[in-house]
Design a protein around this motif. Sequence first.
Motif, mmCIF file in Angstrom:
data_model
loop_
_atom_site.group_PDB
_atom_site.id
_atom_site.type_symbol
_atom_site.label_atom_id
_atom_site.label_comp_id
_atom_site.label_asym_id
_atom_site.label_seq_id
_atom_site.Cartn_x
_atom_site.Cartn_y
_atom_site.Cartn_z
ATOM 1 N N THR A 37 -1.992 -27.895 4.964
ATOM 2 C CA THR A 37 -3.361 -28.451 4.621
ATOM 3 C C THR A 37 -3.727 -27.740 3.508
ATOM 4 N N TYR A 38 -4.591 -28.322 2.537
ATOM 5 C CA TYR A 38 -5.013 -27.942 1.316
ATOM 6 C C TYR A 38 -4.174 -27.175 0.615
ATOM 7 N N GLY A 39 -2.850 -27.334 0.567
ATOM 8 C CA GLY A 39 -1.667 -26.744 -0.099
ATOM 9 C C GLY A 39 -1.318 -25.583 0.741
ATOM 10 N N MET A 50 -0.685 -30.526 14.704
ATOM 11 C CA MET A 50 -1.141 -28.994 14.414
ATOM 12 C C MET A 50 -0.050 -28.396 13.704
ATOM 13 N N MET A 51 1.255 -28.836 13.630
ATOM 14 C CA MET A 51 2.147 -28.066 12.965
ATOM 15 C C MET A 51 1.826 -28.320 11.335
ATOM 16 N N GLY A 52 1.090 -29.511 11.028
ATOM 17 C CA GLY A 52 0.614 -29.520 9.553
ATOM 18 C C GLY A 52 -0.643 -28.783 9.176
ATOM 19 N N TRP A 53 -1.612 -28.555 10.300
ATOM 20 C CA TRP A 53 -2.799 -28.247 9.998
ATOM 21 C C TRP A 53 -3.264 -26.840 10.526
ATOM 22 N N THR A 54 -2.484 -26.189 11.350
ATOM 23 C CA THR A 54 -2.958 -24.771 12.094
ATOM 24 C C THR A 54 -1.684 -24.186 12.400
ATOM 25 N N GLU A 55 -2.049 -23.066 13.177
ATOM 26 C CA GLU A 55 -0.981 -22.041 13.567
ATOM 27 C C GLU A 55 -0.621 -22.279 15.106
ATOM 28 N N TYR A 110 -9.536 -22.574 7.849
ATOM 29 C CA TYR A 110 -10.903 -22.045 8.004
ATOM 30 C C TYR A 110 -11.292 -21.059 6.635
ATOM 31 N N GLN A 111 -10.132 -20.493 6.194
ATOM 32 C CA GLN A 111 -10.808 -19.896 5.119
ATOM 33 C C GLN A 111 -10.722 -20.677 3.936
ATOM 34 N N SER A 112 -10.233 -21.897 3.734
ATOM 35 C CA SER A 112 -10.515 -22.992 2.689
ATOM 36 C C SER A 112 -11.807 -23.408 2.834
ATOM 37 N N HIS A 113 -12.277 -23.605 4.169
ATOM 38 C CA HIS A 113 -13.818 -24.141 4.303
ATOM 39 C C HIS A 113 -14.634 -23.082 4.027
ATOM 40 N N GLU A 114 -14.359 -21.896 4.179
ATOM 41 C CA GLU A 114 -15.364 -20.658 3.726
ATOM 42 C C GLU A 114 -15.384 -20.651 2.378
ATOM 43 N N GLU A 115 -14.564 -21.168 1.698
ATOM 44 C CA GLU A 115 -14.437 -21.083 0.206
ATOM 45 C C GLU A 115 -15.034 -22.360 -0.539
ATOM 46 N N GLN A 116 -14.904 -23.380 0.306
ATOM 47 C CA GLN A 116 -15.292 -24.628 -0.397
ATOM 48 C C GLN A 116 -15.961 -25.591 0.768
ATOM 49 N N ILE A 117 -17.472 -25.290 0.476
ATOM 50 C CA ILE A 117 -18.292 -26.126 1.336
ATOM 51 C C ILE A 117 -18.116 -27.533 1.734
ATOM 52 N N GLU A 118 -17.711 -28.200 0.781
ATOM 53 C CA GLU A 118 -17.411 -29.814 0.793
ATOM 54 C C GLU A 118 -16.381 -30.131 1.730
ATOM 55 N N LEU A 119 -15.321 -29.247 1.672
ATOM 56 C CA LEU A 119 -14.392 -29.477 2.763
ATOM 57 C C LEU A 119 -14.539 -29.252 4.144
ATOM 58 N N LEU A 120 -15.524 -28.300 4.417
ATOM 59 C CA LEU A 120 -16.320 -27.846 5.602
ATOM 60 C C LEU A 120 -17.016 -29.078 6.134
ATOM 61 N N HIS A 121 -17.929 -29.680 5.220
ATOM 62 C CA HIS A 121 -18.464 -30.867 5.747
ATOM 63 C C HIS A 121 -17.689 -31.820 5.959
ATOM 64 N N ARG A 122 -16.888 -32.347 5.378
ATOM 65 C CA ARG A 122 -15.854 -33.391 5.708
ATOM 66 C C ARG A 122 -15.054 -33.192 7.107
ATOM 67 N N PHE A 123 -14.541 -31.906 7.082
ATOM 68 C CA PHE A 123 -13.795 -31.479 8.539
ATOM 69 C C PHE A 123 -14.778 -31.694 9.413
ATOM 70 N N CYS A 126 0.964 -35.308 6.345
ATOM 71 C CA CYS A 126 1.841 -35.856 7.214
ATOM 72 C C CYS A 126 2.866 -36.677 6.385
ATOM 73 N N SER A 127 2.942 -36.273 4.993
ATOM 74 C CA SER A 127 4.061 -36.699 4.317
ATOM 75 C C SER A 127 5.397 -36.181 4.933
ATOM 76 N N PHE A 128 6.673 -36.638 4.639
ATOM 77 C CA PHE A 128 7.797 -36.206 5.278
ATOM 78 C C PHE A 128 7.980 -34.636 4.655
ATOM 79 N N THR A 129 7.692 -34.719 3.055
ATOM 80 C CA THR A 129 8.121 -33.199 2.716
ATOM 81 C C THR A 129 7.060 -32.211 3.147
ATOM 82 N N SER A 130 5.908 -32.491 3.645
ATOM 83 C CA SER A 130 4.880 -31.560 4.203
ATOM 84 C C SER A 130 5.590 -31.350 5.387
ATOM 85 N N LEU A 131 5.871 -32.188 6.208
ATOM 86 C CA LEU A 131 6.134 -31.870 7.749
ATOM 87 C C LEU A 131 7.274 -31.244 7.845
ATOM 88 N N GLU A 132 8.148 -31.443 7.038
ATOM 89 C CA GLU A 132 9.505 -30.711 6.795
ATOM 90 C C GLU A 132 9.335 -29.233 6.402
#
Length: 344
Positions: free
Chosen positions: A133-135, A301-306, A140-153, A117-123
Motif C-alpha cells: 500500500t502507498y508504494g 492483508m498481504m497487500g496492506w499490512t504485516e 500507519y507511518q504514511s497516515h502520520e505523514e499524510q493526514i488526507e490518507l488518514l482521513h480517507r482510511f 490488488c493488481s497481480f503485480t503488487s500481490l505477486e
Amino acid sequence: MTQNTSPNIPIPRVDDRPVWDVVFAVYGYPALLLAHRLKVFAFLADNPRTLTEICDALNIKPRPAEAILTVATSLGFLSLQQGRYALTAVSEEYLLQTSPNYFGFLWDLMIDNYQVCSFTSLEKAILTDSPQTYGGGSIYQSHEEQIELLHRFTSGMHSMSMASALVWPGILDFSQHRIMLDIGGSSGAHSIGAALRLPDLQAIVLDFPPVCEVAEGYIVEYNLQERIKTCGANIWNDHWPSADLHFFSNMYHDWPPEKCHFLTAKSFRYLECGGRIVIHEMLCNDDKTGPFAPAAFGMMMMGWTEGKQYSGLELSAMLQEIGFTDIQIHKAFGYYSIVTGRKP
C-alpha cells in the motif's frame, strides 16, 4: 474436426466452473466498483430507471452500461422489472450515503488504492512478504505523514464497521460492563454501536491523536460525546486507561503472531479482574481450509499490512496462553465472529 473421442483421452471428472469463476471474479466484481464510481446507486435512489435513462445520466453508451448493470443485477445489488433497474435491499442498506451503514467509503478506499490488488503488487507482496500500500512500507507511518490518507482510511474503516458494530453487543450479555476500551478504535464505530445497544456503557476510543480527532466527529454525529471519549496514545508504548471491557476489531489481523501476543498480554495486564476481552475478526477454519471470505481477507492483508487472518483456535490459544479463562467463540454479523475471554 472429428466428432470421435479418443478412448485415451478421458472426459473431465469435474466441470470447469471453478476455473471460470476465477476469470469471472477478476472481470466481474470490479463492475460493482465502477457502478459505485459512476454513481449508479445514487441515481437509482429515488426511482427505478430504464437503460436509456441510466445511459443518459452516466453519459455512457448502452453496451458498457448494460455490462455493468447485468453484473450488478446478477449479484443482487439491482433488480430488473418491466425494463427498469431498481435498488435492492442490500444496495439501499450499504450503497446509499444516506444510510448509517454506508459501505461506499471502503469501496472508495479500494478504488483509490486499486494498484494494491493488481497481480503485480500481490505477486510482490507474496514474494517479499511485505505490504504494498502507498508504494510499500507501513500504512500507519504514511497516515502520520499524510493526514488526507488518514482521513480517507478512517472513513473506510467506519464504512466497513458500522453494520457489525450494531450487532456484536447483542451476541452476549455485556450489560455488567461499565467501561469499554476500544483499542485501535479508529472512527469509534464499535464504541458507537456498543453505546447505542448498551445504555449503561461508557466507552473510550484509544488510537493515535490524529485518528481520535476524526473519531470525535463521528461521536458528535451520533450525539454520544457524553458517553464516548477518546484517548490519543500509542497503543504499543503508552499507558491504557482503566476499563473492564477490552475490544479489538480488525486489529489482530494487522499484525504477526508475536505482536498479537504482545497486545493480548498488555490487555491482560491492564484489564480489571473479572473483565472481558473481545476480539472481533473474520475467522479462518481451524485447519485453514477456508472459508473463502476470511481467506481472501488474508490476501488483502498481504497487500496492506504485516498480518494475516487467524482461526478461532489460534486466537483462543493466544488468550489461554496469557491467562484468560472462559474463552468462547460466537458468530456475529455477516462473516464476522467474536472471540472472548475473561481475566480471572
